[in-house]
Design a protein around this motif. Structure first.
Motif, PDB file in Angstrom:
ATOM      1  N   THR A 125       0.823  -1.217   0.000  1.00 47.01           N
ATOM      2  CA  THR A 125       0.000   0.000   0.000  1.00 47.01           C
ATOM      3  C   THR A 125       0.856   1.265   0.000  1.00 47.01           C
ATOM      4  N   GLY A 126       2.096   1.155   0.503  1.00 50.07           N
ATOM      5  CA  GLY A 126       2.997   2.316   0.466  1.00 50.07           C
ATOM      6  C   GLY A 126       3.201   2.772  -0.975  1.00 50.07           C
TER       7      GLY A 126
ATOM      8  N   TYR B  51       0.487   5.139  -2.009  1.00 49.48           N
ATOM      9  CA  TYR B  51       0.696   6.509  -1.499  1.00 49.48           C
ATOM     10  C   TYR B  51       1.831   7.192  -2.252  1.00 49.48           C
ATOM     11  N   ARG B  52       2.853   6.412  -2.581  1.00 44.35           N
ATOM     12  CA  ARG B  52       3.964   6.971  -3.349  1.00 44.35           C
ATOM     13  C   ARG B  52       3.497   7.424  -4.734  1.00 44.35           C
TER      14      ARG B  52
ATOM     15  N   ALA C 215       5.251  11.175   0.126  1.00 40.94           N
ATOM     16  CA  ALA C 215       4.155  10.238   0.440  1.00 40.94           C
ATOM     17  C   ALA C 215       3.836  10.293   1.931  1.00 40.94           C
ATOM     18  N   SER C 216       4.877  10.398   2.746  1.00 40.51           N
ATOM     19  CA  SER C 216       4.657  10.471   4.189  1.00 40.51           C
ATOM     20  C   SER C 216       3.886  11.743   4.556  1.00 40.51           C
TER      21      SER C 216
ATOM     22  N   SER D  46       0.123  11.458   2.972  1.00 40.90           N
ATOM     23  CA  SER D  46      -0.682  10.355   3.514  1.00 40.90           C
ATOM     24  C   SER D  46      -1.373  10.750   4.821  1.00 40.90           C
TER      25      SER D  46
ATOM     26  N   ARG E 171      -6.111   9.459   1.945  1.00 40.79           N
ATOM     27  CA  ARG E 171      -6.366   8.125   2.508  1.00 40.79           C
ATOM     28  C   ARG E 171      -7.687   7.575   1.971  1.00 40.79           C
TER      29      ARG E 171
ATOM     30  N   GLY F  40       1.755  -1.920   5.169  1.00 43.93           N
ATOM     31  CA  GLY F  40       1.542  -0.479   5.219  1.00 43.93           C
ATOM     32  C   GLY F  40       1.749   0.050   6.619  1.00 43.93           C
ATOM     33  N   ARG F  41       0.909   1.026   7.001  1.00 44.52           N
ATOM     34  CA  ARG F  41       1.028   1.625   8.326  1.00 44.52           C
ATOM     35  C   ARG F  41      -0.232   1.405   9.168  1.00 44.52           C
ATOM     36  N   ASP F  42      -1.368   1.253   8.469  1.00 39.47           N
ATOM     37  CA  ASP F  42      -2.669   1.211   9.159  1.00 39.47           C
ATOM     38  C   ASP F  42      -3.495   0.014   8.717  1.00 39.47           C
TER      39      ASP F  42
ATOM     40  N   ARG G 160      10.317  10.567   9.363  1.00 42.01           N
ATOM     41  CA  ARG G 160       9.185   9.868   8.743  1.00 42.01           C
ATOM     42  C   ARG G 160       8.402   9.079   9.793  1.00 42.01           C
TER      43      ARG G 160
ATOM     44  N   ASP H 106       4.517   9.596  10.597  1.00 41.14           N
ATOM     45  CA  ASP H 106       3.602   8.464  10.398  1.00 41.14           C
ATOM     46  C   ASP H 106       2.911   8.057  11.720  1.00 41.14           C
TER      47      ASP H 106
ATOM     48  N   ARG I  82       0.365  11.436  13.176  1.00 45.93           N
ATOM     49  CA  ARG I  82      -0.704  12.121  12.435  1.00 45.93           C
ATOM     50  C   ARG I  82      -2.055  11.775  13.066  1.00 45.93           C
TER      51      ARG I  82
HETATM   52  O1   DC Z   1       6.148   1.950   3.019  1.00 44.13           O
HETATM   53  P1   DC Z   1       6.566   3.124   2.205  1.00 44.13           P
HETATM   54  O2   DC Z   1       7.852   3.737   2.665  1.00 44.13           O
HETATM   55  O3   DC Z   1       6.576   2.828   0.731  1.00 44.13           O
HETATM   56  O4   DC Z   1       5.412   4.223   2.440  1.00 44.13           O
HETATM   57  C1   DC Z   1       5.545   5.560   2.029  1.00 44.13           C
HETATM   58  C2   DC Z   1       4.698   6.461   2.926  1.00 44.13           C
HETATM   59  O5   DC Z   1       3.306   6.203   2.698  1.00 44.13           O
HETATM   60  C3   DC Z   1       4.900   6.261   4.421  1.00 44.13           C
HETATM   61  O6   DC Z   1       5.886   7.113   4.956  1.00 44.13           O
HETATM   62  C4   DC Z   1       3.553   6.543   5.021  1.00 44.13           C
HETATM   63  C5   DC Z   1       2.588   6.302   3.909  1.00 44.13           C
HETATM   64  N1   DC Z   1       1.761   5.097   4.115  1.00 44.13           N
HETATM   65  C6   DC Z   1       0.635   5.225   4.878  1.00 44.13           C
HETATM   66  O7   DC Z   1       0.378   6.294   5.419  1.00 44.13           O
HETATM   67  N2   DC Z   1      -0.203   4.173   5.040  1.00 44.13           N
HETATM   68  C7   DC Z   1       0.064   2.991   4.481  1.00 44.13           C
HETATM   69  N3   DC Z   1      -0.788   1.984   4.645  1.00 44.13           N
HETATM   70  C8   DC Z   1       1.242   2.821   3.708  1.00 44.13           C
HETATM   71  C9   DC Z   1       2.090   3.903   3.558  1.00 44.13           C
END
Ligand code: DC
Length: 225
Positions: free
Chosen positions: A35-36, A39-40, A99-100, A103, A109, A129-131, A180, A184, A187
């Motif tokens: 999923t990153g 966002y990228r 992206a950070s 996002s 989102r 991903g993150r979430d 970052r 992340d 937020r």
């Molecule tokens: O995993 P990555 O470094 O490719 O992700 C890039 C940015 O995207 C990361 O700093 C935060 C955001 N991101 C996010 O907010 N939620 C996700 N599920 C995946 C990435």
């Protein structure tokens, strides 16, 4: 109950999520969803169109002009931005940092949530991903929180970039990672945090195989046939 089996992997930048998730996907015959990368791809659109990532109003207004989809070729995920394969272009520090920033915005989102959830509904996925465990797939059968120290992560990123021939500086990369992580994790919407039911894996002192085995064992313990 969904009829697919989903594994969610969350964690900070450079923890090894994508390397590990690709291997687990290959072993289990699952689809790997990065999923990153989505966002990228959105961040790349803003950068290419002169929209400052910090300008939430302009970024949010432009979201309607962006179409992101995923394609798989020989099991490898390709990210398509408005019909163009941008899989290579999104792998720079500048795009990762943008992206950070973007996002954190609700509109960004929102633009990706349904796409991510539909993929998990229709296929067995390992999604990173993150979430993912907290917001995107709260019912994922297995949730992993994969982390490592910021120093170990910076060294990994440095090696990855220099192997691709990109010029970089280790201290700057570590500082970028720390910044970052902070963005992340702090937020307002969908911050990076370990889900209450996630298995914590710290990869700082583990081999790739140990982490892969740890995830597959966790999934078998949680009903994966
Ligand atoms: O995993 P990555 O470094 O490719 O992700 C890039 C940015 O995207 C990361 O700093 C935060 C955001 N991101 C996010 O907010 N939620 C996700 N599920 C995946 C990435």
């Amino acid at each position: 109950m969904s009829s697919t089996y989903n594994i969610a992997i969350d964690g900070p930048a450079g923890a090894g999520k994508s390397t590990i998730a690709k291997l687990v996907a290959a072993k289990l015959g699952f689809i790997y969803v990065d999923t990153g990368a989505m966002y990228r791809a959105m961040a790349l659109y803003f950068l290419e169109n002169g929209i400052q990532p910090e300008d939430e109003e302009k970024v949010s207004a432009a979201c309607g002009q962006i179409d992101i989809s995923l394609r798989y070729q020989d099991g490898v995920q390709q990210v398509i931005l408005n019909g163009r394969d941008v899989s290579g272009k999104i792998r720079t520090e500048a795009v990762g940092n943008a992206a950070s920033v973007v996002s954190a915005y609700r509109a960004v989102r929102q633009a990706l949530l349904a796409l991510q959830q539909n993929l998990a509904k229709t296929s067995n996925v390992i999604m990173d991903g993150r979430d993912i465990g907290t917001c995107v797939l709260p019912d994922a059968q297995t949730k992993i929180y994969l982390t490592a120290s910021s120093h170990v992560r910076a060294i990994r990123r440095y090696k990855e970039l220099t192997e691709k021939g990109q010029m970089c500086n280790l201290e700057e990369i570590e500082q970028d990672i720390i910044d970052r992580d902070y963005r992340d994790m702090h937020r307002e919407i969908a911050p990076l945090t370990q889900a209450a039911d996630a298995v914590l894996l710290d990869s700082s002192a583990l081999t790739i195989d140990q982490v892969v085995d740890g995830i597959i064992t966790a999934a078998r313990e949680r009903g994966l046939a």
